[in-house]
Design a protein around this motif. Structure first.
Motif, PDB file in Angstrom:
ATOM      1  N   ALA A 104       0.814  -1.216   0.000  1.00  0.00           N
ATOM      2  CA  ALA A 104       0.000   0.000   0.000  1.00  0.00           C
ATOM      3  C   ALA A 104       0.852   1.273   0.000  1.00  0.00           C
ATOM      4  N   HIS A 105       2.192   1.110  -0.001  1.00  0.00           N
ATOM      5  CA  HIS A 105       3.139   2.242   0.018  1.00  0.00           C
ATOM      6  C   HIS A 105       2.975   3.106   1.252  1.00  0.00           C
ATOM      7  N   ASP A 106       2.563   2.490   2.368  1.00  0.00           N
ATOM      8  CA  ASP A 106       2.392   3.213   3.624  1.00  0.00           C
ATOM      9  C   ASP A 106       3.415   2.802   4.679  1.00  0.00           C
ATOM     10  N   VAL A 107       4.402   2.017   4.297  1.00  0.00           N
ATOM     11  CA  VAL A 107       5.328   1.489   5.283  1.00  0.00           C
ATOM     12  C   VAL A 107       6.273   2.578   5.781  1.00  0.00           C
ATOM     13  N   ARG A 108       6.562   2.536   7.067  1.00  0.00           N
ATOM     14  CA  ARG A 108       7.514   3.430   7.707  1.00  0.00           C
ATOM     15  C   ARG A 108       8.539   2.580   8.454  1.00  0.00           C
ATOM     16  N   LEU A 109       9.646   3.183   8.816  1.00  0.00           N
ATOM     17  CA  LEU A 109      10.691   2.432   9.496  1.00  0.00           C
ATOM     18  C   LEU A 109      10.193   1.847  10.814  1.00  0.00           C
TER      19      LEU A 109
END
Length: 432
Positions: A104-109
């Motif tokens: 979903a291109h919402d990933v964060r570290l």
């Protein structure tokens, strides 16, 4: 030839172990695909940050420091098949969540950090339970063979997984690789549920409420176990940080792409596979000298890898490093497990897991700092030197200990149990 093949694959004649091995191969391949994808994701999110990659590794293994001994207590108290089923379902759910975030291109570290921490909690229960469950499936006589084959399929997965991950990362992207890993856990759970409980070789539970401190007290009275575990701690701390050192070596030293990084990981895994197959014929408990000697070879080769002048030379050296790493780990595993009373085996193997994997957070943070300030090669060079130094100390102690023992007086306190020693469990005596 037929006899040799039968000896090498003897534990696969046991139906329950065949099912178990099938599920573990699929799950392990998915896990190694996930390792490659996760490392690549972290490097992309942070601009090739060594400390960030070290933090992910540390978060994944920190729960091992805190919870693995309790995981071993659970393994000695409860049904191991049920514990493994729940652990694999939980790990699959965590992997699914992260894969969906990436897609979903919402990933964060911080999402990656959270997954690493969650998997660490799961592994604190799953690893000691899995290690001690093998003996219930095959019995004491086939335990070394089954343990070696377990390392073989794990190494096979480590060859196939990173290679596939490199190709899929290039073709499809990180999220799809992670999704494949999430689905692989369903195969593991299915095979676990197909295992027949009536065919398991469960020993009598003399203690309805096993305690962690009883396991620690048992180990503290066994110098042979203590020396093996101390060496495992040193090698784990200094040398076993390949989840951090390999991606940094590939990307910052040789400027390789994802597919080439997968090849380096596969070279390491191929050596591991050869070592695992080479130990399938073992039927006796390995000596302390063999454990320390394999650790010394590992440390020397890892240090040389840090000085590799080219990608091709690094790949060859990593094959040899993989061989010696698994040869050492198997020798230490067999020395500890075959020397342990079955009543304490879950807790003893939990301590083994705690030491091997729990030393990784400290090592990962240190190697990450070294890579940031002195370059990626420094982690391999210094890690190899530290492992080799610990092995030399262990060899010296073994020689002094053997020289100081009177003939015929070896026992639990002298570092070794002989056949007929009343302190040796029956299944261990049969293997000496």
């Amino acid at each position: 030839m037929t006899r040799l093949i039968g000896r090498a694959f003897g534990s696969l004649t046991v139906r329950n172990f065949r099912l178990f091995a099938t599920g573990q191969i699929v799950s392990a391949a998915g896990t190694w695909m996930m390792v490659v994808a996760q490392d690549w994701l972290v490097l992309d999110l942070t601009g090739n940050s060594g400390p960030a990659l070290g933090a992910v590794t540390a978060l994944q293994f920190t729960p091992v420091l805190l919870l693995t001994l309790h995981g071993g207590r659970l393994a000695d108290r409860h049904d191991k098949r049920l514990l493994l089923t729940v652990a694999n379902l939980a790990a699959g759910a965590l992997a699914l969540v992260l894969s969906l975030l990436v897609l979903a291109h919402d990933v964060r570290l911080w999402h990656v950090y959270g997954l690493a921490l969650g998997l660490g909690v799961v592994n604190a229960v799953e690893v000691p339970t899995r290690l001690s469950f093998v003996s219930e499936m095959v019995g004491a006589e086939l335990l070394p063979n089954a343990s070696a084959l377990s390392a073989a399929y794990f190494s096979t997965a480590r060859v196939v997984g990173p290679a596939l991950a490199g190709l899929l990362l290039t073709a499809l992207g990180t999220g799809w690789v992670m999704l494949v890993n999430a689905l692989s856990y369903l195969v593991t759970v299915t095979t676990l549920r197909l295992i027949r409980p009536a065919e398991l070789r469960r020993g009598p539970r003399t203690d309805a409420h096993p305690r962690v401190r009883d396991g620690l007290r048992y180990v503290s009275g066994r110098r042979d176990l203590l020396l093996a575990l101390a060496l495992v701690a040193a090698v784990g701390l200094f040398g076993m940080n390949f989840q951090l050192t390999l991606p940094l070596l590939a990307k910052t030293v040789f400027h390789a792409d994802a597919a080439s990084f997968g090849l380096l990981s596969s070279a390491f895994a191929a050596g591991s596979l050869v070592a695992a197959l080479a130990t399938t014929g073992r039927r006796r408990r390995p000596s302390g000298h063999l454990v320390a000697g394999s650790a010394l070879a590992f440390g020397v080769l890892e240090g040389l890898t840090g000085w590799a002048p080219s990608f091709a030379v690094a790949a060859v050296l990593l094959f040899l490093v993989g061989f010696t790493a698994i040869h050492f780990a198997q020798a230490a595993n067999h020395r500890v497990q075959l020397g342990s009373d079955p009543r304490y085996r879950g807790r003893v193997m939990a301590l083994y897991t705690l030491i091997l994997q729990g030393s990784t957070p400290l090592g990962a943070l240190g190697v990450g700092w070294l890579a940031q300030h002195w370059g990626a090669r420094s982690g391999l060079v210094l890690g190899g030197l530290g492992s080799a130094a610990a092995a030399v100390c262990a060899l010296g102690y073994e020689r002094r200990d053997r020289a100081g023992r009177e003939p015929g007086r070896d026992g639990p306190s002298g570092g070794r149990q002989e056949a007929g020693d009343p302190g040796a469990p029956d299944d261990v005596r049969a293997l000496r």
